[in-house]
Design an enzyme around this catalytic site. Structure first.
Site, PDB file in Angstrom:
ATOM      1  CD  GLU A 151      -2.935  -1.324   2.208  1.00 22.44           C
ATOM      2  OE1 GLU A 151      -2.800  -0.617   3.228  1.00 22.44           O
ATOM      3  OE2 GLU A 151      -3.889  -2.117   2.043  1.00 22.44           O
ATOM      4  CD  GLU A 175      -4.978 -10.827  -6.132  1.00 22.99           C
ATOM      5  OE1 GLU A 175      -4.416  -9.847  -5.611  1.00 22.99           O
ATOM      6  OE2 GLU A 175      -6.128 -11.184  -5.825  1.00 22.99           O
ATOM      7  CB  CYS A 189      -9.873  -5.909  -7.115  1.00 20.71           C
ATOM      8  SG  CYS A 189      -8.344  -5.576  -8.025  1.00 20.71           S
ATOM      9  CB  CYS A 199      -6.422  -8.633  -9.425  1.00 25.41           C
ATOM     10  SG  CYS A 199      -5.222  -7.611  -8.564  1.00 25.41           S
TER      11      CYS A 199
HETATM   12  N1  THU Z   1      -6.129  -6.748  -2.073  1.00 29.72           N
HETATM   13  C1  THU Z   1      -5.290  -7.625  -2.702  1.00 29.72           C
HETATM   14  O1  THU Z   1      -4.064  -7.508  -2.605  1.00 29.72           O
HETATM   15  N2  THU Z   1      -5.836  -8.620  -3.426  1.00 29.72           N
HETATM   16  C2  THU Z   1      -7.171  -8.895  -3.492  1.00 29.72           C
HETATM   17  O2  THU Z   1      -7.553  -9.858  -4.147  1.00 29.72           O
HETATM   18  C3  THU Z   1      -8.138  -8.035  -2.778  1.00 29.72           C
HETATM   19  C4  THU Z   1      -7.574  -6.798  -2.188  1.00 29.72           C
HETATM   20  C5  THU Z   1      -5.532  -5.699  -1.239  1.00 29.72           C
HETATM   21  C6  THU Z   1      -5.524  -4.320  -1.803  1.00 29.72           C
HETATM   22  C7  THU Z   1      -5.430  -3.473  -0.544  1.00 29.72           C
HETATM   23  O3  THU Z   1      -4.061  -3.360  -0.172  1.00 29.72           O
HETATM   24  C8  THU Z   1      -6.143  -4.303   0.518  1.00 29.72           C
HETATM   25  O4  THU Z   1      -6.227  -5.620  -0.011  1.00 29.72           O
HETATM   26  C9  THU Z   1      -7.534  -3.794   0.853  1.00 29.72           C
HETATM   27  O5  THU Z   1      -8.287  -3.633  -0.291  1.00 29.72           O
END
Ligand code: THU
Length: 131
Positions: A40, A51, A82, A85
């Site tokens: 992040e 991913e 998401c 991804c």
């Molecule tokens: N996130 C992922 O890394 N992969 C997913 O499949 C769903 C969401 C992360 C993005 C963000 O850092 C956190 O989860 C909250 O959305």
């Protein structure tokens, strides 16, 4: 094992804003395993998903196709990737590639790249239409 790789890399996620750590692992036809975690940023949209990190690691290692993916998070139910991804995963695997979504508590949901992104935009759509 993909699950172990995804579980281990999840611990390294940098998620101080959401506190939601995600780990992803990809296995390629060669048998290699590439991992990624979410990273992040204080400028929130600049964060990257687990991913995306695993895909970047795979490409950096010289491979451009995976046959199986595993994604894990500490969530009440297996977390679906998401939208962005899903498109990223579809770029580097056929529709039948297995994707396992998991919770750290042990719930599993098995799906495929194609099922995650039905009707997806692909290379064929960029062909010029006849006439
Ligand atoms: N996130 C992922 O890394 N992969 C997913 O499949 C769903 C969401 C992360 C993005 C963000 O850092 C956190 O989860 C909250 O959305």
């Amino acid at each position: 094992m993909l699950k172990d790789a995804a579980t281990a890399v999840r611990e390294r996620a940098y998620a101080p804003y959401s506190n939601f750590k995600v780990g992803a692992a990809l296995r390629t036809a060669s048998g290699a395993v590439h991992v990624g975690c979410n990273v992040e940023n204080v400028a929130y949209p600049e964060g990257t998903c687990a991913e995306a990190g695993a895909i970047a690691a795979m490409v950096a290692a010289g491979e451009t196709a995976f046959v199986e993916a595993f994604v894990i998070a500490d969530s009440p139910s297996p977390v679906p990737p998401c939208g962005g991804c899903r498109q990223k995963l579809a770029e580097f695997a056929g529709p039948d590639a297995k994707v396992t979504l998991a919770t750290t508590a042990g719930q599993l949901f098995e799906t495929t790249v194609g099922a995650l992104l039905p009707g997806s935009f692909g290379r064929a759509h960029m062909e010029p239409a006849d006439g």
